[in-house]
Design an enzyme around this catalytic site. Structure first.
Site, PDB file in Angstrom:
ATOM      1  N   GLN A   1       0.772  -1.237   0.122  1.00 27.42           N
ATOM      2  CA  GLN A   1      -0.101   0.169  -0.214  1.00 27.42           C
ATOM      3  C   GLN A   1       0.848   1.207  -0.055  1.00 27.42           C
ATOM      4  O   GLN A   1       0.506   2.330  -0.959  1.00 27.42           O
ATOM      5  CB  GLN A   1      -0.948  -0.051   1.096  1.00 27.42           C
ATOM      6  CG  GLN A   1      -2.125   0.874   0.977  1.00 27.42           C
ATOM      7  CD  GLN A   1      -3.051   0.623   0.065  1.00 27.42           C
ATOM      8  OE1 GLN A   1      -3.005  -0.521  -0.507  1.00 27.42           O
ATOM      9  NE2 GLN A   1      -3.950   1.538  -0.488  1.00 27.42           N
ATOM     10  N   ILE A   2       2.130   1.221   0.788  1.00 22.10           N
ATOM     11  CA  ILE A   2       2.872   2.397   0.714  1.00 22.10           C
ATOM     12  C   ILE A   2       3.622   2.740  -0.757  1.00 22.10           C
ATOM     13  O   ILE A   2       3.615   3.796  -0.916  1.00 22.10           O
ATOM     14  CB  ILE A   2       3.815   2.326   2.000  1.00 22.10           C
ATOM     15  CG1 ILE A   2       3.353   2.473   3.340  1.00 22.10           C
ATOM     16  CG2 ILE A   2       5.214   3.271   1.870  1.00 22.10           C
ATOM     17  CD1 ILE A   2       4.263   2.009   4.376  1.00 22.10           C
TER      18      ILE A   2
ATOM     19  N   GLU B   1       2.298 -25.828   9.290  1.00 23.32           N
ATOM     20  CA  GLU B   1       2.584 -25.835  10.476  1.00 23.32           C
ATOM     21  C   GLU B   1       1.656 -25.571  11.527  1.00 23.32           C
ATOM     22  O   GLU B   1       1.854 -25.012  12.763  1.00 23.32           O
ATOM     23  CB  GLU B   1       3.871 -25.002  11.015  1.00 23.32           C
ATOM     24  CG  GLU B   1       5.289 -25.620  10.150  1.00 23.32           C
ATOM     25  CD  GLU B   1       5.559 -26.813  10.763  1.00 23.32           C
ATOM     26  OE1 GLU B   1       6.191 -27.469  10.006  1.00 23.32           O
ATOM     27  OE2 GLU B   1       5.457 -27.249  11.989  1.00 23.32           O
TER      28      GLU B   1
END
Lengths: 250, 386
Positions: free
Chosen positions: B339-340, B366
């Site tokens: 987003q940045i 896991e």
């Protein structure tokens, strides 16, 4: 032969240097510190000399705060045999460093002292030369190739305009340049071995040296930002500007 | 509490980071683009990894490993976790469970695995047995001193590189408080054993160059000497020896978070829009603060659990919290990093879209996030009888 390698703890080369707000120096709080890269090259050279049977013992010495022990430990993990920490919290100028190293050299009797040509923090490029003069030993600076003989060394120096090859009698002080070698990584087994290698701690006073600075730092400031350039239309305009504005040609 | 990192740990991290930058990053683009890693490259990285002692660093020294404790392994996995999975795996750590090898098994599997001569893979999951491990249908029927194995395993990572499989199969049933349950045994099965075949698994969103496989067992005859641990005690072997695999996942996530955050900081501090660095916009700077906070929390939870593991006081809940938090932190941080970066964030020129894609599996393998929450909530509620 013993090889003495001075290693300096400096701000890591990847860190963007910031000047302290009060302009007394550069910011070192919460900044990644590492071994001066030129000193790494010196350690690598010393370890290679040991591996080639030209040296029996490699001693790493650092002058600085307690944390400089980490820098010594890095040298030990690369293959140095033992360390000496000359603990001192304040600033140490090249002359004081050279005096301390002289005292260490006189106690240890190395066949060669391998210094980095300069430290990337102050870029002073003075310690090796001063050390050589104080000891009265020959010097070979900016070394990009080094061959060690029984009582002399052949060094290729990076000088303005090319390479110069000189011979120096041993013991000698060498300062190493970038192209001498590519320092190794410390392997995990060697890191574990380094844990058990001894580090002696001394003070400048133990060595009879007063490290008090002789210089006063007036102000530390960032270099002024570079001004934007100008585009010229043709050679005539360029020549005119160089002559009339820059005044670099007559 | 002592949170300091030792000199040795710092040096190990430095070596690992330099290794990642010089030996792994240069090949990431090629591996991502071709969805493959050449055998030559695997060999090259492996040799360097062995030289540096990164290979099998967590195995005990008397097996030829590096003898690192779990906390230091977490720090190492974090550094290595920056690179993509295929390259990361070439640095290799043998399954801890191989420490259960006894007698000739040590010479045949454990020691060659630590020396880099043999690679293992772990086969537990089946089409009908995911989180419900005991639901496995692969069955090993006793026949004199042998076992005859039939069944199918899937989602088996790097089975193509593996020389042998650590296989879990049912060997009977027993009564428990909650009715009948399967008894499980762990086998060591060499590739090439008659009746054992391998086929490519599924194409998927994550892990270019690191593939999953389907393992078919059809009347595959295995002598009892190939049983790892004791017959019917497969889960005990796993519990005793498998180690902190959830912390390994958590650590790998930390490394990816580190890289995504570094890219984001660099981008925010340099990219200009509307006449100023975008970091000056609170919408961006607050994202960076949240990313750092999530990463720090994940780091502390992971390292604390690892420290407890090394001091024999880790509970299942500790590992579950660490794994759950780190995998969700990665999902958040990878998404915010994109987003940045805006449009550039989803381009393959940066590692962010890859980190974002690869992050998805971390909340599933896991033990899914739901299984982790189950473990945590049961640990809280069981003492209350609820």
């Amino acid at each position: 032969m013993k090889v003495l390698v001075p290693v300096k703890r400096v701000v890591d080369y990847n860190v963007k240097i910031r000047v302290k707000a009060d302009q007394t120096g550069v910011e070192t709080a919460n900044v990644k510190m590492s071994m001066n890269p030129f000193d790494e090259i010196a350690v690598e050279q010393a370890v290679r000399m040991k591996e080639a049977g030209q040296a029996e013992e490699v001693i790493a010495v650092s002058i600085g705060p307690q944390q400089a022990q980490e820098t010594i430990r890095t040298a030990l993990a690369m293959g140095a045999d033992r360390g000496i920490l000359v603990q001192h919290d304040g600033e140490v100028e090249p002359l004081a460093v050279a005096k301390i190293l002289k005292a260490v050299a006189e106690a240890e009797g190395p066949g060669v002292i391998l210094c980095g040509k300069q430290a990337i923090d102050d870029d002073a490029n003075q310690t090796a030369q001063m050390l050589s003069a104080l000891l009265g030993w020959p010097q070979a600076t900016f070394v990009s190739k080094l061959e060690i003989g029984s009582d002399e060394a052949t060094a290729t120096r990076e000088v303005d305009g090319g390479l110069e090859t000189i011979k120096v009698k041993l013991p000698a002080v060498c300062s190493v340049d970038l192209r001498l070698n590519e320092p190794r990584y410390a392997s995990l087994p060697n890191i574990m071995k380094a844990k058990k290698k001894p580090i002696d701690t001394k003070s400048p006073a133990d060595l009879g040296v007063d490290p008090a600075p002789r210089l006063t730092t007036v102000k530390v400031a960032e270099p002024p930002p570079r001004q934007a350039g100008v585009k010229v239309a043709d050679v005539a305009e360029l020549v005119a500007k160089l002559r009339d504005e820059a005044k670099v040609i007559g | 509490m002592d949170f300091s990192v030792t000199e040795e740990q710092k040096l190990i991290i430095e070596t690992a980071l330099r290794f990642v930058e010089e030996e792994l990053y240069p090949y990431e683009e090629e591996v991502e683009r071709t969805d493959a890693i050449t055998p030559e490259l695997v060999e090259q990285i492996k040799q360097k990894s062995i030289e540096l002692g990164l290979y099998a660093a967590g195995m005990p020294e008397d097996c030829g490993g590096g003898g690192l404790d779990t906390l230091t392994m977490c720090m190492l996995d974090r550094a290595l976790g920056r690179a993509n999975m295929a390259l990361n795996y070439t640095v290799y750590r043998p399954s801890n469970v191989l420490q259960a090898c006894v007698g000739e098994q040590r010479e045949k599997y454990l020691l060659p695995a630590c020396r880099g001569e043999k690679v293992d893979c772990f086969a537990m999951t089946e089409p009908g047995a995911g989180s419900d491990v005991r639901g496995m249908k692969t069955f090993a029927k006793r026949d004199g001193s042998d076992f005859i194995i039939n069944g199918t395993k899937h989602f088996i990572s790097h089975a193509d590189w593996a020389d042998f499989v650590i296989l879990m199969a049912a060997t009977g049933e027993e009564d428990s408080a909650r009715g009948k349950r399967k008894k499980i045994t762990t086998f060591l099965v060499d590739k090439g054993t008659p009746g054992f075949t391998l086929r490519p698994g599924y194409k998927n969103v994550s892990h270019r160059g690191y593939h999953n496989f389907i393992l078919d067992f059809e009347d595959c005859r295995i002598p009892e000497s190939q049983v790892l641990g004791e017959v019917d005690k497969g889960f005990d072997v796993a519990n005793d020896w498998l180690g902190a695999t959830r912390l390994q996942v958590a650590s790998l996530c930390l490394g990816r978070c580190d890289r995504a955050l570094e890219h984001s900081l660099d981008w925010a501090a340099n990219r200009e829009q509307f006449g100023q660095k975008i970091a000056k916009f609170q919408g961006v700077s607050f994202k960076l603060a949240d990313m750092k906070m999530r990463l720090k929390a994940a780091e502390l939870l992971t390292y604390e659990a690892a420290w407890k593991y090394d001091n024999n006081c880790m509970e299942d809940m500790d590992a579950a919290i660490a794994k759950l938090n780190a995998t969700e932190a990665l999902a958040f941080i990878a998404d915010e990093a994109i987003q940045i970066h805006g449009g550039m964030g989803v381009m393959s020129e940066l590692p962010l879209e890859r980190i974002w894609r690869d992050a998805r599996i971390e909340r599933i393998w896991e033990g899914t996030s739901e299984i982790q929450r189950h473990i945590i909530s049961r640990a809280l509620l069981r003492p209350l009888g609820a």
